[in-house]
Design a protein around this motif. Sequence first.
Motif, short mmCIF file in Angstrom:
data_model
loop_
_atom_site.label_atom_id
_atom_site.label_comp_id
_atom_site.label_asym_id
_atom_site.label_seq_id
_atom_site.Cartn_x
_atom_site.Cartn_y
_atom_site.Cartn_z
N ARG A 44 0.81 -1.23 0.00
CA ARG A 44 0.00 0.00 0.00
C ARG A 44 0.84 1.27 0.00
NH1 ARG A 44 -3.31 0.07 5.01
NH2 ARG A 44 -1.83 -1.46 5.77
N PHE A 45 2.03 1.22 0.59
CA PHE A 45 2.80 2.45 0.79
C PHE A 45 4.23 2.30 0.29
CE2 PHE A 45 -0.17 2.03 4.44
CZ PHE A 45 -0.98 3.12 4.16
N ALA A 46 4.75 3.40 -0.31
CA ALA A 46 6.20 3.49 -0.53
C ALA A 46 6.79 3.70 0.85
CB ALA A 46 6.52 4.65 -1.45
N THR A 47 7.74 2.87 1.24
CA THR A 47 8.22 2.93 2.61
C THR A 47 9.70 2.65 2.69
OG1 THR A 47 7.68 2.24 4.87
CG2 THR A 47 7.74 0.50 3.18
N SER A 48 10.23 2.82 3.88
CA SER A 48 11.65 2.55 4.14
C SER A 48 11.75 1.40 5.13
CB SER A 48 12.31 3.79 4.73
OG SER A 48 11.75 4.11 6.00
N ALA A 49 12.96 0.90 5.31
CA ALA A 49 13.17 -0.17 6.29
C ALA A 49 12.78 0.31 7.68
CB ALA A 49 14.63 -0.61 6.26
N GLY A 50 13.14 1.54 8.02
CA GLY A 50 12.83 2.07 9.34
C GLY A 50 11.33 2.21 9.57
N LYS A 51 10.61 2.70 8.55
CA LYS A 51 9.16 2.88 8.70
C LYS A 51 8.45 1.53 8.82
CE LYS A 51 6.96 6.02 6.24
NZ LYS A 51 6.40 7.00 7.20
N LEU A 52 8.90 0.53 8.06
CA LEU A 52 8.30 -0.80 8.17
C LEU A 52 8.55 -1.39 9.55
CD1 LEU A 52 6.82 -3.23 6.98
CD2 LEU A 52 9.01 -4.02 6.05
N SER A 53 9.77 -1.22 10.06
CA SER A 53 10.09 -1.72 11.41
C SER A 53 9.20 -1.07 12.45
CB SER A 53 11.57 -1.44 11.75
OG SER A 53 12.43 -2.12 10.89
N ASP A 54 9.04 0.26 12.36
CA ASP A 54 8.19 0.98 13.32
C ASP A 54 6.74 0.49 13.25
OD1 ASP A 54 10.37 2.45 14.12
OD2 ASP A 54 9.84 4.24 12.94
N TYR A 55 6.25 0.27 12.03
CA TYR A 55 4.87 -0.19 11.85
C TYR A 55 4.66 -1.56 12.50
CZ TYR A 55 0.84 -2.22 9.45
OH TYR A 55 -0.35 -2.86 9.16
N LEU A 56 5.59 -2.49 12.27
CA LEU A 56 5.44 -3.84 12.83
C LEU A 56 5.55 -3.82 14.35
CD1 LEU A 56 7.45 -5.93 10.20
CD2 LEU A 56 4.96 -5.66 10.40
N ARG A 57 6.45 -3.00 14.90
CA ARG A 57 6.56 -2.88 16.35
C ARG A 57 5.26 -2.33 16.96
NH1 ARG A 57 12.22 -1.87 15.52
NH2 ARG A 57 11.81 0.33 15.07
N ARG A 58 4.65 -1.35 16.27
CA ARG A 58 3.40 -0.78 16.76
C ARG A 58 2.29 -1.85 16.77
NH1 ARG A 58 2.55 2.81 13.12
NH2 ARG A 58 0.63 2.08 12.15
N GLY A 84 13.43 -6.73 -2.82
CA GLY A 84 13.19 -5.48 -3.54
C GLY A 84 11.89 -4.80 -3.20
N TYR A 85 11.22 -5.28 -2.15
CA TYR A 85 9.95 -4.66 -1.75
C TYR A 85 10.18 -3.30 -1.10
CZ TYR A 85 7.91 -9.34 -2.38
OH TYR A 85 7.49 -10.55 -2.88
N ILE A 86 11.32 -3.15 -0.43
CA ILE A 86 11.69 -1.85 0.13
C ILE A 86 13.10 -1.51 -0.30
CG2 ILE A 86 10.14 -1.69 2.11
CD1 ILE A 86 12.19 -2.98 3.84
N ASP A 87 13.33 -0.23 -0.58
CA ASP A 87 14.64 0.24 -1.03
C ASP A 87 14.82 1.65 -0.47
OD1 ASP A 87 16.73 1.48 -2.51
OD2 ASP A 87 16.44 0.07 -4.16
N ASP A 88 15.67 1.77 0.53
CA ASP A 88 15.83 3.06 1.21
C ASP A 88 16.32 4.16 0.27
OD1 ASP A 88 14.90 2.02 3.56
OD2 ASP A 88 16.74 2.31 4.71
N ALA A 89 17.18 3.81 -0.68
CA ALA A 89 17.71 4.83 -1.60
C ALA A 89 16.59 5.38 -2.49
CB ALA A 89 18.83 4.24 -2.45
N VAL A 90 15.78 4.48 -3.02
CA VAL A 90 14.65 4.90 -3.87
C VAL A 90 13.65 5.72 -3.05
CG1 VAL A 90 12.66 4.07 -5.19
CG2 VAL A 90 14.91 3.00 -5.49
N PHE A 91 13.35 5.25 -1.84
CA PHE A 91 12.42 5.97 -0.98
C PHE A 91 12.93 7.37 -0.67
CE2 PHE A 91 11.19 7.45 3.22
CZ PHE A 91 9.81 7.35 3.17
N ALA A 92 14.23 7.47 -0.32
CA ALA A 92 14.81 8.76 0.05
C ALA A 92 14.77 9.74 -1.11
CB ALA A 92 16.26 8.56 0.53
N ARG A 93 15.11 9.28 -2.31
CA ARG A 93 15.08 10.16 -3.48
C ARG A 93 13.65 10.64 -3.76
NH1 ARG A 93 18.99 6.59 -5.57
NH2 ARG A 93 17.43 5.42 -6.72
#
Length: 201
Positions: A44-58, A84-93
């Motif tokens: 559903r969302f373009a995301t980063s490794a950090g955001k996915l981690s935060d979501y799962l912890r919540r 390839g489901y998450i890519d921090d470089a692509v998300f950051a750009r």
Amino acid sequence: MDHNSPDVPGEDMGRRRGQPRERHAPRPLNRQKLDELALSYVARFATSAGKLSDYLRRKLRERGWEGDAEPDIAAIVSRFTDLGYIDDAVFARGKAQGLLRRGYGARRIDQALGAAGIAEPLREESGGTEMERRRAALIMARKRRFGPFGVREEGARLDPAVREKQVAAMLRAGHPLALAREVVNAVSQQALEEWIDEAGD
């Protein structure tokens, strides 16, 4: 008709109107459910490794855990990265370009990427070129009617108090002081366009 029966329509309707049905707490998560939540989130969302981690912890805090071993969020995030489901470089750009197009400066971009768990080297790479940063400042000035975009008589100087308020707003939007002053003090929109073009030379 037996009015003591629980099937009496009036009684059933009264119960529905008067008292909400009990909501059952969601079942605690296990490994499969945690994987399914992660997959649904990245779909559903373009995301980063950090955001996915935060979501799962919540989600684990909200629902609890019933697996045999402790939940391994890091393993899920690593696997999704490898797939390839998450890519921090692509998300950051993508995030940085979106903020630049809305007129935000490098500091606000760095803050947004930091909040998403993006590592500092990637944040620095994603902050945009000098030309893009100048263009973002112009976008902000045009949107807020700062500097040469404001309504004043041709050739009239900007009131010093107004100028300082505009510079402060540019700073809050993440632009550095020198750039904010350049934009607010510009004599014309054409001068700003030329200043932006200079950065590409």
